[in-house]
Each structure stands twice: as structure tokens, then as C-alpha cells.
Design a protein around this motif. Structure first.
Motif, short mmCIF file in Angstrom:
data_model
loop_
_atom_site.label_atom_id
_atom_site.label_comp_id
_atom_site.label_asym_id
_atom_site.label_seq_id
_atom_site.Cartn_x
_atom_site.Cartn_y
_atom_site.Cartn_z
N GLU A 1 -0.33 -6.39 -10.94
CA GLU A 1 0.80 -6.23 -11.86
C GLU A 1 1.41 -7.61 -12.03
N TYR A 2 1.15 -8.21 -13.20
CA TYR A 2 1.55 -9.61 -13.38
C TYR A 2 3.05 -9.78 -13.62
N ILE A 3 3.60 -10.78 -12.93
CA ILE A 3 5.02 -11.14 -13.09
C ILE A 3 5.12 -12.17 -14.23
N ASP A 4 4.19 -13.11 -14.19
CA ASP A 4 4.03 -14.11 -15.26
C ASP A 4 2.52 -14.39 -15.30
N PRO A 5 2.05 -15.35 -16.10
CA PRO A 5 0.58 -15.49 -16.22
C PRO A 5 -0.14 -15.84 -14.91
N VAL A 6 0.57 -16.29 -13.88
CA VAL A 6 -0.14 -16.68 -12.65
C VAL A 6 0.26 -15.88 -11.41
N ARG A 7 1.35 -15.17 -11.47
CA ARG A 7 1.80 -14.47 -10.26
C ARG A 7 1.71 -12.96 -10.47
N TYR A 8 1.40 -12.29 -9.39
CA TYR A 8 1.28 -10.83 -9.53
C TYR A 8 1.64 -10.11 -8.24
N ILE A 9 1.85 -8.79 -8.37
CA ILE A 9 2.04 -7.89 -7.21
C ILE A 9 0.74 -7.12 -7.08
N VAL B 1 -3.62 1.63 -5.85
CA VAL B 1 -2.80 1.34 -7.03
C VAL B 1 -1.45 0.78 -6.58
N SER B 2 -1.02 -0.25 -7.26
CA SER B 2 0.28 -0.82 -6.93
C SER B 2 1.37 0.18 -7.34
N ASP B 3 2.25 0.49 -6.41
CA ASP B 3 3.28 1.50 -6.71
C ASP B 3 4.31 0.99 -7.71
N PHE B 4 4.50 -0.35 -7.72
CA PHE B 4 5.53 -0.92 -8.60
C PHE B 4 4.96 -1.98 -9.52
N LYS B 5 5.66 -2.19 -10.63
CA LYS B 5 5.31 -3.30 -11.50
C LYS B 5 6.60 -3.98 -11.97
N PRO B 6 6.52 -5.27 -12.31
CA PRO B 6 7.73 -5.93 -12.80
C PRO B 6 8.20 -5.26 -14.11
N ARG B 7 9.48 -5.16 -14.24
CA ARG B 7 10.02 -4.50 -15.44
C ARG B 7 9.60 -5.28 -16.70
N VAL B 8 9.62 -6.59 -16.61
CA VAL B 8 9.11 -7.40 -17.73
C VAL B 8 8.11 -8.42 -17.20
N ILE C 1 16.93 -11.79 -9.34
CA ILE C 1 16.13 -10.90 -8.48
C ILE C 1 15.02 -10.31 -9.35
N LEU C 2 13.84 -10.19 -8.77
CA LEU C 2 12.72 -9.60 -9.49
C LEU C 2 12.99 -8.10 -9.68
N LYS C 3 13.02 -7.68 -10.93
CA LYS C 3 13.31 -6.25 -11.19
C LYS C 3 11.99 -5.49 -11.30
N LEU C 4 11.89 -4.42 -10.51
CA LEU C 4 10.64 -3.65 -10.51
C LEU C 4 10.87 -2.25 -11.06
N GLU C 5 9.79 -1.66 -11.57
CA GLU C 5 9.85 -0.23 -11.89
C GLU C 5 8.60 0.45 -11.40
N LYS C 6 8.65 1.76 -11.28
CA LYS C 6 7.54 2.52 -10.70
C LYS C 6 6.36 2.60 -11.66
N ASN C 7 5.17 2.52 -11.12
CA ASN C 7 3.97 2.75 -11.90
C ASN C 7 3.70 4.25 -11.97
N PRO C 8 2.96 4.70 -12.97
CA PRO C 8 2.61 6.13 -12.98
C PRO C 8 1.66 6.42 -11.82
N ASP C 9 1.74 7.62 -11.28
CA ASP C 9 0.84 8.00 -10.20
C ASP C 9 -0.37 8.73 -10.81
N ILE C 10 -1.50 8.07 -10.74
CA ILE C 10 -2.71 8.57 -11.41
C ILE C 10 -3.23 9.84 -10.74
#
Ligand code: C5P
Length: 408
Positions: free
Chosen positions: A202-210, A278-285, A299-308
Motif C-alpha cells: 500500500e503505497y504512501i508515496d512513489p517509494v514508500r509503502y506499508i 493482505v495489508s489491513d490498512f492503507k494510507p488515506r491518500v 501523522i500518517l492517516k490510514l484507512e481499512k482495506n476491504p477484507d477479501i
């Protein structure tokens, strides 16, 4: 008539039980199977090509360097002709050759070049069977996908007693009947499966991810195992460093949302196995450009990913017949997994014990318990992920075919 018109290639190895191959051929012919044989050099010490041919009504193939036969058949054609290959008896020495991939005569060359299931029927002295070298070879060969019937406990030709006695022709026949019955049943049902695997990013910006820790290996192996059992399987994989299996249709995705979209596109299927981490969270933007160190004061704002898995289990319209979830636990493994099975409405949950350093994440090995809705638990001690995948795939198929008898 499970064996009617089935093409069975028997490789007759060297060993006192080689004579039982004649009995097996007789039984197979009585069941209307077609039989071809390869007689190894050492097998020839125990049975003659003439007696084999009298039963099979086919030529007995001997050595790769026999120029007359080689030009006519070639080692690839023999394997492609067969529906299954049986090595009987499989000696300790033959197991060693297979475990290192030797191709020194017609028998070993056919086996190395084979794209078919291979059934090994070991027969040897109890000490030879229990020797660490043979037991290590057994693990390697199981990992390569070879199937085994026997050996049984009993008195041996040498007079000693224990494990190592070859299964009887009737036991081999009964294995083959179950094997072909299941294959034919799977084929007639035209079963389809999807398997999710690997991590998501789950990318935060083009180089960083969760992301999550996951190699994707267990899911790859499950997809392969289902495919081997005749189920048309699609693999939906997050980023993995492993070489993907060539035999399977694979769709690569990056994020959980992409995985979800691909899963939705793949429905309907009969079987869904969610092995992905699956990553449970993703950055809001997701920022378009790399966030500068000195401009990052928020602060990095996160939101929940859908549970597949949850979606697959609860979707009313196209719920797969069997939904399998995974749970990675470090404590209270079984009770936590049962809770997850209930929460997510799955039919089976594979409970992963990831507390040990040399099994689980990024390892060739795993240690799992497979739990069904009735609370029935099948624990598999530490073993190769390919071995565990075979067991999981067979349990899934047994459930779907409502056939409580497992084939080995
Ligand atoms: O709740 P937890 O993440 O521990 O559950 C693990 C199981 O759920 C795995 O089978 C995993 O593939 C699946 N899962 C999913 N989608 C998510 C999170 C987990 O399919 N967003």
C-alpha cells in the motif's frame, strides 16, 4: 470401471518383489487398463521380458541405448502416453537416483522427463527403509511431488520384520482405483479455484509503502497442488521474489484493492483459498511525489482495506462452495484460528504457527493445523510447504466431493 482404458506405465525395478509386477499387470488387464512396461537392467534379473509381454500384449521396453527401440519410442513419448507411471519395486538405490535427478537409463530418463503423476512402491529391508539417508530421500521425493504407496509392515524376504515390505498388487490396485475415481470425478465437475497469495503493498508515496511479511510460497504451492488434482486454478499474487509456477495462470497485483478487484473478476469459482497476507490498512491518500523529509510533519492517516476473505465468504450471489482462510498466530494458535473461522464464515482455516524462526514466513517449511467448521482438526508437523499444500488441496477436494476417504 475406474481403470477402463487408463494407460499405465510400469517401471519394473530390481528386487525380489519384482515378480509381483506380473500379478499387478494381470489385475490391471482384468480391469481393462492398458499397460506398457519398462524393465530395468536389474529388474531383468528377476522377471523376463517374455513373461511381461505375454501379459501386457505390448513390447517390454528395456534400455535407452537399445538403438532399435529408442528411435521408435523415445523417452518423452512413453511418459506422454501414460496416465500414471508406477515404479515397482522402488529400491533404496532407485530412490537415491530419483532424489538427485539421475537420467542414466530409459527408466530414470522417462521419470525425469515425465509430466505425469508418478507412484513409487518401495520395497527394501527395514533398516534400509529407516536409514536417515532413505528417509531424507523420501522427504525430497515427496517434495518433488512423487506419490507413495506403502511400504507395509511385515516379514521380508531376508527374514527380518518391520517397515519395508512392498504393498501387495491388490493394495496398489485399490490405490489406483481411488486415484482414477477422484481424477474422473474432478474432471467431470470441471472445478475452478482461485488462490490469493503474497503480500500486498500500500503505497504512501512513489517509494514508500506499508506491507506484510510474506514470500507467497505457500499460496504458489497450493495453486500447484490443486492444479495437479485437476482443478483449473488461477493465482492472484502480490509482489513476490519467487519464480512463479509456469503451470498456473497468474495475475500479479500490488494493492489490496487490486487484489479484491481481481478476485471479483474471477468469480464464480468452486474453491477460494485466501493465503495472501493482505495489508489491513492503507494510507488515506497516496502522495504523487516523494514526501520530503522536512515537509513530513503530519501523522500518517490510514484507512481499512476491504477484507477479501470476508467478502468471499459472505457474498450471497457467487459464494464459492469452499472458502479457505489462513491465520498466522504466535500464541493460542488453535483457539484464535477457530475464532477467525467463525468470524469470517469460512469452511476451513489453515492455522499457521509462526512462532518458530525456521517455519512460516520466508521459509521453505511450515507447520499448520487445518480446522473445519465442525471443529475437526488435522495437524501437520513441520514439513515442506509443497507437502503441506498437497494435504490442504486433498482435504479441500474431499470436502467438495463429499468423499471422506483421503488418497495418500
Ligand atoms: O484477519 P486476518 O488478517 O488475520 O485474517 C487472515 C485471513 O484473511 C487470510 O486468509 C487472509 O488472506 C485474509 N485477508 C483478506 N483480506 C484482508 C485481510 C485478510 O483476504 N484485507
Amino acid at each position: 470401471m475406474a481403470l477402463k482404458n487408463k494407460k499405465i506405465l510400469i517401471i519394473i525395478g530390481g528386487g525380489i518383489s519384482a515378480y509381483k509386477s506380473l500379478d499387478l499387470i494381470r489385475l490391471l488387464k482384468k480391469n481393462d487398463a492398458e499397460v506398457k512396461t519398462i524393465l530395468t537392467r536389474s529388474g531383468k534379473e528377476f522377471v523376463t521380458p517374455l513373461s511381461i509381454t505375454a501379459l501386457t500384449k505390448n513390447k517390454t521396453f528395456e534400455d535407452i541405448f537399445d538403438i532399435n527401440t529408442e528411435s521408435e519410442i523415445d523417452h518423452i513419448a512413453l511418459s506422454r502416453w501414460s496416465d500414471i507411471i508406477i515404479v515397482l519395486p522402488t529400491t533404496a538405490n532407485f530412490m537415491t537416483k530419483l532424489s538427485i535427478g539421475k537420467a542414466e537409463d530409459l527408466a530414470t530418463t522417462v521419470l525425469l522427463a515425465s509430466n505425469k503423476d508418478i507412484l513409487l512402491v518401495p520395497a527394501m529391508n527395514v533398516r534400509m527403509w529407516l536409514h536417515k539417508a532413505t528417509q531424507n530421500n523420501l522427504k525430497i521425493l515427496q517434495d518433488y511431488g512423487y506419490r507413495f504407496v506403502g511400504p507395509e509392515k511385515g516379514e521380508m524376504a531376508c527374514g527380518e520384520y518391520g517397515d519395508g515390505k512392498m504393498s501387495s498388487p491388490r493394495q496398489i490396485l485399490s490405490y489406483l482405483k481411488k486415484y482414477f475415481n477422484q481424477k474422473d470425478l474432478v474432471k467431470s465437475k470441471n472445478l475452478k479455484a482461485l488462490v490469493t497469495t503474497g503480500p500486498t503493498k500500500e503505497y504512501i508515496d512513489p517509494v514508500r509503502y506499508i506491507s506484510n511479511e510474506s514470500s507467497g510460497k505457500q499460496g504458489f504451492e497450493i495453486a500447484l497442488a490443486l492444479n495437479r488434482l485437476g482443478v483449473k486454478t488461477k493465482l492472484i499474487s502480490g509482489p513476490s521474489k519467487l519464480v512463479p509456477p509456469k503451470e498456473i495462470k497468474i495475475v500479479n497485483i500490488v494493492s489490496a484493492l487490486e487484489m479484491m478487484n481481481e478476485v471479483k473478476k474471477s468469480l464464480p469459482v468452486d474453491i477460494a483459498v485466501c493465503a495472501a497476507a493482505v495489508s489491513d490498512f492503507k494510507p488515506r491518500v497516496k502522495k504523487k511525489n516523494k514526501i520530503k523529509k522536512n515537509s513530513f510533519n503530519d501523522i500518517l492517516k490510514l484507512e481499512k482495506n476491504p477484507d477479501i476473505l470476508d467478502y468471499l465468504s459472505k457474498t450471497n450471489k457467487m459464494r464459492p462452495k469452499i472458502v479457505v482462510g489462513f491465520s498466522a498466530e504466535t500464541e493460542n494458535t488453535i483457539s484464535n484460528s477457530i475464532l477467525k473461522l467463525k468470524e469470517k464464515y469460512c469452511d476451513l482455516i489453515v492455522s499457521n504457527d509462526v512462532s518458530s524462526k525456521n517455519s512460516g514466513f520466508n521459509s521453505e517449511y511450515n507447520k499448520v493445523s487445518i480446522i473445519d467448521k465442525k471443529g475437526k482438526i488435522k495437524s501437520i508437523s513441520k514439513n515442506k510447504k509443497s507437502y503441506i499444500a498437497d494435504k490442504i488441496a486433498k482435504i479441500i477436494l474431499d470436502k467438495i466431493l463429499i468423499n471422506d476417504k483421503n488418497i495418500n
